[in-house]
Design a protein around this motif. Structure first.
Motif, short mmCIF file in Angstrom:
data_model
loop_
_atom_site.label_atom_id
_atom_site.label_comp_id
_atom_site.label_asym_id
_atom_site.label_seq_id
_atom_site.Cartn_x
_atom_site.Cartn_y
_atom_site.Cartn_z
N ILE A 86 -7.64 4.15 -0.43
CA ILE A 86 -6.74 3.37 0.42
C ILE A 86 -5.32 3.41 -0.13
CG2 ILE A 86 -6.18 1.01 1.13
CD1 ILE A 86 -9.25 0.58 1.34
N CYS A 87 -5.18 3.36 -1.44
CA CYS A 87 -3.86 3.30 -2.05
C CYS A 87 -3.06 4.58 -1.87
CB CYS A 87 -3.99 2.97 -3.54
SG CYS A 87 -4.45 1.25 -3.88
N VAL A 88 -3.75 5.72 -1.73
CA VAL A 88 -3.02 6.98 -1.59
C VAL A 88 -2.93 7.45 -0.14
CG1 VAL A 88 -3.65 7.69 -3.92
CG2 VAL A 88 -5.08 8.41 -2.00
N ALA A 89 -3.68 6.83 0.76
CA ALA A 89 -3.67 7.26 2.17
C ALA A 89 -2.42 6.73 2.86
CB ALA A 89 -4.92 6.76 2.88
N ARG A 90 -1.72 7.60 3.58
CA ARG A 90 -0.47 7.22 4.23
C ARG A 90 -0.68 6.29 5.42
NH1 ARG A 90 3.17 12.79 4.28
NH2 ARG A 90 3.34 13.01 2.00
N PHE A 92 -2.25 3.56 5.41
CA PHE A 92 -2.29 2.17 4.96
C PHE A 92 -1.06 1.88 4.11
CE2 PHE A 92 -6.74 3.78 4.84
CZ PHE A 92 -7.22 3.13 5.97
N THR A 93 -0.32 0.82 4.46
CA THR A 93 0.84 0.43 3.66
C THR A 93 0.41 -0.68 2.71
OG1 THR A 93 1.53 -1.07 5.43
CG2 THR A 93 2.53 1.11 5.40
N THR A 94 -0.04 -0.29 1.54
CA THR A 94 -0.63 -1.26 0.62
C THR A 94 0.40 -2.08 -0.14
OG1 THR A 94 -0.76 0.46 -1.10
CG2 THR A 94 -2.69 0.15 0.31
N LEU A 95 1.61 -1.56 -0.32
CA LEU A 95 2.63 -2.27 -1.09
C LEU A 95 3.92 -2.49 -0.30
CD1 LEU A 95 2.29 -0.64 -4.63
CD2 LEU A 95 1.60 -2.94 -3.95
N ALA A 96 4.22 -1.60 0.63
CA ALA A 96 5.49 -1.69 1.36
C ALA A 96 5.55 -2.94 2.23
CB ALA A 96 5.68 -0.46 2.23
N PRO A 152 -6.99 -11.85 4.63
CA PRO A 152 -6.01 -10.75 4.71
C PRO A 152 -5.33 -10.52 3.36
CG PRO A 152 -5.15 -12.74 5.75
CD PRO A 152 -6.59 -13.02 5.44
N SER A 153 -5.35 -9.26 2.90
CA SER A 153 -4.95 -8.97 1.51
C SER A 153 -3.91 -7.87 1.37
CB SER A 153 -6.20 -8.60 0.69
OG SER A 153 -7.17 -9.61 0.75
N MET A 154 -3.27 -7.48 2.47
CA MET A 154 -2.21 -6.46 2.36
C MET A 154 -0.93 -6.98 3.00
SD MET A 154 -3.52 -2.54 2.46
CE MET A 154 -3.46 -2.35 4.22
N PRO A 155 0.24 -6.59 2.42
CA PRO A 155 0.35 -5.77 1.22
C PRO A 155 -0.20 -6.50 0.00
CG PRO A 155 2.49 -6.66 1.81
CD PRO A 155 1.56 -6.99 2.95
N ALA A 161 7.19 -12.09 -2.86
CA ALA A 161 7.53 -11.60 -1.52
C ALA A 161 6.34 -10.91 -0.87
CB ALA A 161 8.72 -10.64 -1.61
N ARG A 162 5.67 -10.03 -1.61
CA ARG A 162 4.50 -9.34 -1.04
C ARG A 162 3.37 -10.32 -0.79
NH1 ARG A 162 6.33 -5.35 -4.70
NH2 ARG A 162 6.97 -3.42 -3.64
N SER A 163 3.26 -11.31 -1.63
CA SER A 163 2.19 -12.30 -1.48
C SER A 163 2.29 -13.04 -0.15
CB SER A 163 2.25 -13.31 -2.63
OG SER A 163 1.29 -14.32 -2.49
N ALA A 164 3.49 -13.14 0.39
CA ALA A 164 3.71 -13.88 1.63
C ALA A 164 3.86 -12.96 2.84
CB ALA A 164 4.96 -14.75 1.50
N ALA A 165 3.95 -11.65 2.63
CA ALA A 165 4.23 -10.72 3.71
C ALA A 165 3.02 -10.53 4.62
CB ALA A 165 4.67 -9.37 3.14
N LEU A 166 3.29 -10.14 5.88
CA LEU A 166 2.24 -10.01 6.89
C LEU A 166 1.88 -8.58 7.23
CD1 LEU A 166 3.28 -12.83 9.41
CD2 LEU A 166 1.65 -12.94 7.50
N ASN A 167 2.46 -7.59 6.53
CA ASN A 167 2.12 -6.18 6.76
C ASN A 167 2.54 -5.74 8.16
OD1 ASN A 167 -0.87 -4.09 6.64
ND2 ASN A 167 1.13 -3.71 5.78
N LEU A 168 3.72 -6.26 8.64
CA LEU A 168 4.21 -5.92 9.96
C LEU A 168 5.68 -5.52 9.90
CD1 LEU A 168 2.77 -8.86 12.10
CD2 LEU A 168 1.90 -6.51 12.00
N SER A 169 6.08 -4.62 10.77
CA SER A 169 7.50 -4.31 10.93
C SER A 169 8.19 -5.49 11.60
CB SER A 169 7.66 -3.06 11.80
OG SER A 169 7.29 -3.34 13.14
N PRO A 170 9.51 -5.60 11.47
CA PRO A 170 10.21 -6.71 12.13
C PRO A 170 9.97 -6.77 13.64
CG PRO A 170 11.64 -5.69 10.50
CD PRO A 170 10.41 -4.83 10.59
N ASP A 171 9.95 -5.61 14.31
CA ASP A 171 9.72 -5.61 15.75
C ASP A 171 8.31 -6.08 16.09
OD1 ASP A 171 12.27 -4.75 16.24
OD2 ASP A 171 11.71 -2.65 16.62
N ASP A 172 7.33 -5.61 15.34
CA ASP A 172 5.95 -6.02 15.60
C ASP A 172 5.76 -7.50 15.29
OD1 ASP A 172 5.29 -3.53 16.48
OD2 ASP A 172 4.21 -2.92 14.67
N GLU A 173 6.39 -7.97 14.21
CA GLU A 173 6.29 -9.39 13.88
C GLU A 173 6.88 -10.24 14.99
OE1 GLU A 173 8.44 -12.20 10.69
OE2 GLU A 173 6.99 -10.79 9.78
#
Length: 255
Positions: A86-90, A92-96, A152-155, A161-173
């Motif tokens: 998962i960490c190397v697959a493009r 999935f955005t695991t950290l971004a 939910p555990s990503m990013p 900051a990552r702990s609170a993030a929703l794994n969404l782009s601004p437009d999708d959010e």
């Protein structure tokens, strides 16, 4: 009998391609569509057990195979191997942050296709662990009426900051926030001591308001994580099943 065959007995396997991605998909049942998205390490026996319960409540369940070996029981080594993929697959955005995982476009296309085939008021989806927030991203489409976010555990929660993030782009959010304002509820589940979830529930409350319905269970030990499967809470499973019925089979939930 091969374990994978055993736990997935009665499921139809096929491939689905969209958005430049191809994954195998398992399908079973009849009625409105629900997408069950597995956790790490893959479609384990308990993930399949939960999916069968969704089928039994009157739904067509599609269960993508995103990583791992379908039917294989979890183990520490298996979980580490799946995590590494998962960490190397493009897809999935695991950290971004401020990015929507590309796999969500594939999941949205899968949901649209199945909905077109089976009909109904709309579709539901449940993500777990690394996929926990995927159902939130699928809310961009108006057919998504019953999004469920289990632990939910990503990013990955490295830093505040990552702990609170929703794994969404601004437009999708922004689209998700508008859907919630228009009345689409989001069901979230977690153990209170689960550090992998980070502060996302606080973010969801802030962004979605009363549309976010949280089920928060007291942790018994430090390993409590998988609400619907490995550390299964029966009442929470029933609440998720009821949520799907309420949103996708309104005639069934009317006295």
């Amino acid at each position: 009998m091969n374990e994978a065959v055993d736990v997935l007995s009665g499921w139809e396997r096929s491939e689905f391609s969209s958005a430049g991605l191809t994954h195998e998909v398992y399908r079973r049942g009849a009625g409105p569509a629900v997408v069950v998205i597995h956790e790490i390490p893959g479609i384990t026996p308990k993930v399949a057990e939960f999916a069968n319960e969704v089928v039994d409540r009157g739904f067509t369940v599609v269960m993508p195979d995103l990583v791992g070996t379908p039917g294989r029981a979890p183990s520490n080594g298996y979980a580490v191997a799946s995590m590494a993929k998962i960490c190397v697959a493009r897809e999935f955005t695991t950290l971004a942050m401020n990015r929507t995982s590309p796999v969500i476009a594939w999941l949205r296309a899968l949901a649209r296709r199945v909905h077109a085939e089976v009909g109904g008021a709309g579709v539901g989806a449940v993500g777990m662990c690394f996929s926990g927030g995927f159902a939130l991203g699928m809310m961009v489409d108006e057919i998504m009426l019953a999004p469920v976010l289990s632990q939910p555990s990503m990013p990955f929660s490295i830093g505040a900051a990552r702990s609170a993030a929703l794994n969404l782009s601004p437009d999708d959010e922004a689209a998700v926030i508008q859907r919630a304002a228009d009345g689409c509820q989001v069901l979230g589940l977690r153990f209170t001591g689960d550090k992998l979830v980070g502060d996302r529930f606080a973010t969801l409350r802030e962004k979605l308001g009363d549309a976010f319905v949280a089920i928060e269970l007291p942790s018994v030990n430090k390993t409590d994580h998988s609400v619907l499967t490995e550390q299964r809470d029966d009442e929470s499973v029933e609440r998720v099943l009821d949520f799907f019925v309420e949103k996708l089979q309104p005639e069934s939930s009317t006295p």
